[in-house]
Design a protein around this motif. Structure first.
Motif, short mmCIF file in Angstrom:
data_model
loop_
_atom_site.label_atom_id
_atom_site.label_comp_id
_atom_site.label_asym_id
_atom_site.label_seq_id
_atom_site.Cartn_x
_atom_site.Cartn_y
_atom_site.Cartn_z
N ASP A 79 7.65 -16.85 -6.20
CA ASP A 79 6.80 -16.61 -7.37
C ASP A 79 5.56 -15.79 -6.98
OD1 ASP A 79 8.55 -18.01 -8.95
OD2 ASP A 79 7.39 -19.87 -8.95
N ALA A 80 5.03 -16.09 -5.77
CA ALA A 80 3.86 -15.34 -5.32
C ALA A 80 4.20 -13.89 -5.06
CB ALA A 80 3.30 -15.98 -4.05
N VAL A 81 5.38 -13.64 -4.46
CA VAL A 81 5.80 -12.26 -4.23
C VAL A 81 6.04 -11.55 -5.55
CG1 VAL A 81 7.66 -10.83 -3.30
CG2 VAL A 81 6.76 -12.73 -1.95
N ALA A 82 6.70 -12.24 -6.49
CA ALA A 82 6.96 -11.64 -7.80
C ALA A 82 5.67 -11.31 -8.52
CB ALA A 82 7.82 -12.57 -8.65
N GLY A 83 4.66 -12.17 -8.33
CA GLY A 83 3.35 -11.93 -8.95
C GLY A 83 2.45 -11.08 -8.09
N LEU A 84 2.97 -10.57 -6.95
CA LEU A 84 2.23 -9.71 -6.03
C LEU A 84 0.94 -10.38 -5.57
CD1 LEU A 84 2.81 -6.16 -7.55
CD2 LEU A 84 3.87 -7.19 -5.55
N ARG A 85 1.01 -11.68 -5.28
CA ARG A 85 -0.10 -12.38 -4.67
C ARG A 85 0.06 -12.45 -3.15
NH1 ARG A 85 1.32 -15.45 -9.03
NH2 ARG A 85 2.30 -17.04 -7.71
N GLN A 86 1.22 -12.10 -2.66
CA GLN A 86 1.47 -12.00 -1.24
C GLN A 86 2.67 -11.09 -1.03
OE1 GLN A 86 2.32 -16.25 -0.46
NE2 GLN A 86 4.35 -15.62 0.18
N GLY A 87 3.05 -10.90 0.23
CA GLY A 87 4.17 -10.03 0.55
C GLY A 87 3.73 -8.90 1.46
N HIS A 88 4.67 -8.01 1.76
CA HIS A 88 4.43 -6.91 2.69
C HIS A 88 5.14 -5.67 2.15
CE1 HIS A 88 4.95 -5.16 7.03
NE2 HIS A 88 4.04 -4.53 6.32
N LEU A 89 4.40 -4.61 1.93
CA LEU A 89 4.96 -3.35 1.44
C LEU A 89 4.73 -2.28 2.50
CD1 LEU A 89 6.30 -1.98 -1.05
CD2 LEU A 89 4.01 -1.22 -1.69
N ALA B 87 -3.91 6.25 -3.86
CA ALA B 87 -2.94 5.24 -4.30
C ALA B 87 -3.13 3.94 -3.53
CB ALA B 87 -1.52 5.77 -4.11
N VAL B 88 -3.39 4.03 -2.23
CA VAL B 88 -3.61 2.83 -1.43
C VAL B 88 -4.82 2.05 -1.93
CG1 VAL B 88 -4.30 2.01 0.86
CG2 VAL B 88 -2.44 3.65 0.64
N ARG B 89 -5.90 2.75 -2.21
CA ARG B 89 -7.10 2.07 -2.70
C ARG B 89 -6.82 1.36 -4.03
NH1 ARG B 89 -10.47 6.14 -3.22
NH2 ARG B 89 -11.53 5.85 -1.23
N ALA B 90 -6.15 2.05 -4.94
CA ALA B 90 -5.85 1.44 -6.25
C ALA B 90 -4.91 0.25 -6.10
CB ALA B 90 -5.25 2.49 -7.18
N PHE B 91 -3.89 0.38 -5.24
CA PHE B 91 -2.94 -0.71 -5.04
C PHE B 91 -3.62 -1.94 -4.45
CE2 PHE B 91 0.28 -3.12 -2.79
CZ PHE B 91 1.35 -3.13 -3.66
N LYS B 92 -4.47 -1.74 -3.44
CA LYS B 92 -5.13 -2.87 -2.79
C LYS B 92 -6.13 -3.54 -3.72
CE LYS B 92 -6.18 -2.68 1.59
NZ LYS B 92 -5.23 -3.65 2.13
N GLU B 93 -6.75 -2.78 -4.60
CA GLU B 93 -7.65 -3.39 -5.58
C GLU B 93 -6.88 -4.27 -6.55
OE1 GLU B 93 -9.61 -0.11 -7.37
OE2 GLU B 93 -11.10 0.13 -5.75
N GLN B 94 -5.68 -3.85 -6.93
CA GLN B 94 -4.87 -4.62 -7.88
C GLN B 94 -4.18 -5.80 -7.21
OE1 GLN B 94 -2.11 -1.81 -9.58
NE2 GLN B 94 -3.72 -0.43 -10.27
N HIS B 95 -3.78 -5.63 -5.93
CA HIS B 95 -2.98 -6.64 -5.25
C HIS B 95 -3.55 -6.91 -3.86
CE1 HIS B 95 -0.27 -5.77 -8.52
NE2 HIS B 95 -0.11 -4.53 -8.10
N PRO B 96 -4.72 -7.52 -3.77
CA PRO B 96 -5.36 -7.71 -2.45
C PRO B 96 -4.58 -8.64 -1.53
CG PRO B 96 -6.53 -8.93 -4.17
CD PRO B 96 -5.54 -8.05 -4.87
N GLY B 97 -3.68 -9.47 -2.06
CA GLY B 97 -2.93 -10.39 -1.22
C GLY B 97 -1.71 -9.78 -0.57
N MET C 48 3.88 0.00 -6.61
CA MET C 48 3.43 1.18 -5.87
C MET C 48 3.88 2.46 -6.55
SD MET C 48 1.81 2.77 -3.57
CE MET C 48 1.23 1.58 -2.35
N LEU C 49 5.11 2.48 -7.07
CA LEU C 49 5.58 3.67 -7.80
C LEU C 49 4.72 3.93 -9.02
CD1 LEU C 49 9.47 3.32 -7.61
CD2 LEU C 49 8.05 5.03 -6.48
N ASP C 50 4.36 2.87 -9.76
CA ASP C 50 3.48 3.04 -10.92
C ASP C 50 2.12 3.58 -10.48
OD1 ASP C 50 5.38 2.17 -12.70
OD2 ASP C 50 4.64 0.12 -12.79
N THR C 51 1.61 3.06 -9.37
CA THR C 51 0.31 3.52 -8.86
C THR C 51 0.38 4.98 -8.46
OG1 THR C 51 -0.19 1.29 -8.07
CG2 THR C 51 -1.50 3.09 -7.16
#
Length: 314
Positions: free
Chosen positions: A98-108, A124-134, A302-305
């Motif tokens: 659930d955390a991965v699905a909600g992008l609260r954790q994981g590795h990309l 893109a990296v800055r925007a992605f990390k702001e949205q998904h810091p975990g 990431m594709l959306d970003t």
């Protein structure tokens, strides 16, 4: 009940269904077959049938029937304790999913190449990390063929590539998203006769000395094709290892150069970057993933970003 999913094997080699283990936990937690049946919306006879199957699988009785409810046998108590740990691990696994699905954790893992790695991707990296810091994000920069190999091998999840109209990138195993067209620009010294122009036609560059990349670099192909179309052969003054070196040589008057717009986002002093007429080919910037039925939430985000950043850069 649903068909069994075999996750464990008992001592005698009989398959043990993890859902029957969870049923045993439910029965002993509630103290009766009828209580477990009511909680799970089964009939007591269906629960009893599953218990008998579990007992046959392990080869020992697990429950002692009492006038009111049940109690575990020694084997039942041992299996109950192990089943409780399995239940807790399953709950933890679901929480992690659930955390991965909600992008609260994981590795990309993202693959890139230098000219995009110094322009589009940092945004893109800055925007992605702001949205998904975990979410842990790692970036790998490499040459074209290496990027494709890493993506096919699963070493990267998303990679950025480029192509030109005469050599489109097509791969049945990979999914290609066109992010934007990156126009070819003219780089001249500040004191060049064309430096104050708003746009330059390629035919006006006949007789110029050229600063180019190595001979097999795609921007050399752009130069040769554009020069043939304009009716002249370019004279090469210097071959640069990268676009920063090319800009520096242009800045001291060694010649003029072509470069994709994203490659000259970070300019060196003493040069101007000018648009060229439309007859000069542009390159496409691509985001590429493996072809699969379901993309991970991290890949999709990431594709959306990347699409959003590309739109802003257009």
């Amino acid at each position: 009940m649903e068909p069994p999913v075999v996750l464990l094997h008992a001592r005698r080699g009989w398959p043990v269904d993890v859902r029957r283990l969870m049923l045993l936990v439910e029965i002993l937690d509630r103290g009766s077959i009828s209580g477990a049946a009511e909680a799970l919306s089964y009939t007591p006879s269906a629960v009893s049938q599953q218990v008998r199957r579990l007992e046959r699988e392990v080869g020992q009785p697990l429950l002692a029937r009492l006038p009111r409810g049940v109690s575990p046998t020694d084997a039942g108590l041992v299996l109950y304790r192990h089943a409780c740990r399995i239940r807790d691990q399953l709950h933890a696994a679901q929480a992690d999913l659930d955390a991965v699905a909600g992008l609260r954790q994981g590795h990309l893992r993202v693959g890139t190449f230098p000219t995009v790695g110094s322009s589009l991707l940092p945004l893109a990296v800055r925007a992605f990390k702001e949205q998904h810091p975990g979410v842990r994000l790692t970036v790998h920069s490499a040459r074209f063929d290496t990027l494709v190999q890493r993506l096919r091998a699963g070493a990267d999840d998303v990679t950025l590539l480029w192509d030109y109209e005469w050599d489109r990138f097509v791969d049945d195993e990979l999914e290609v998203t066109h992010l934007l067209d990156d126009p070819t620009m003219l780089v001249v010294a500040n004191d060049h006769r064309l430096a104050r122009r708003r746009r330059v036609r390629f035919s006006e560059l006949e007789g110029q000395e050229w600063v180019v990349r190595e001979s097999d670099h795609p921007v050399v192909e752009v130069l040769n094709r554009s020069a043939r179309r304009a009716g002249f052969t370019p004279r090469i003054a210097f071959r640069a290892n990268d676009y920063q070196e090319a800009q520096s040589m242009v800045g001291v008057g060694l010649g003029v150069a072509l470069a994709p717009q994203l490659a000259v986002t970070n300019r060196v002093p003493g040069v101007r970057v000018l648009p060229l007429a439309h007859e000069v080919p542009s390159r496409r910037i691509l985001a590429v993933t493996r072809s699969q039925a379901i993309s991970s939430p991290g890949e999709a985000s990431m594709l959306d970003t990347l699409r959003g950043v590309a739109t802003s850069l257009r």
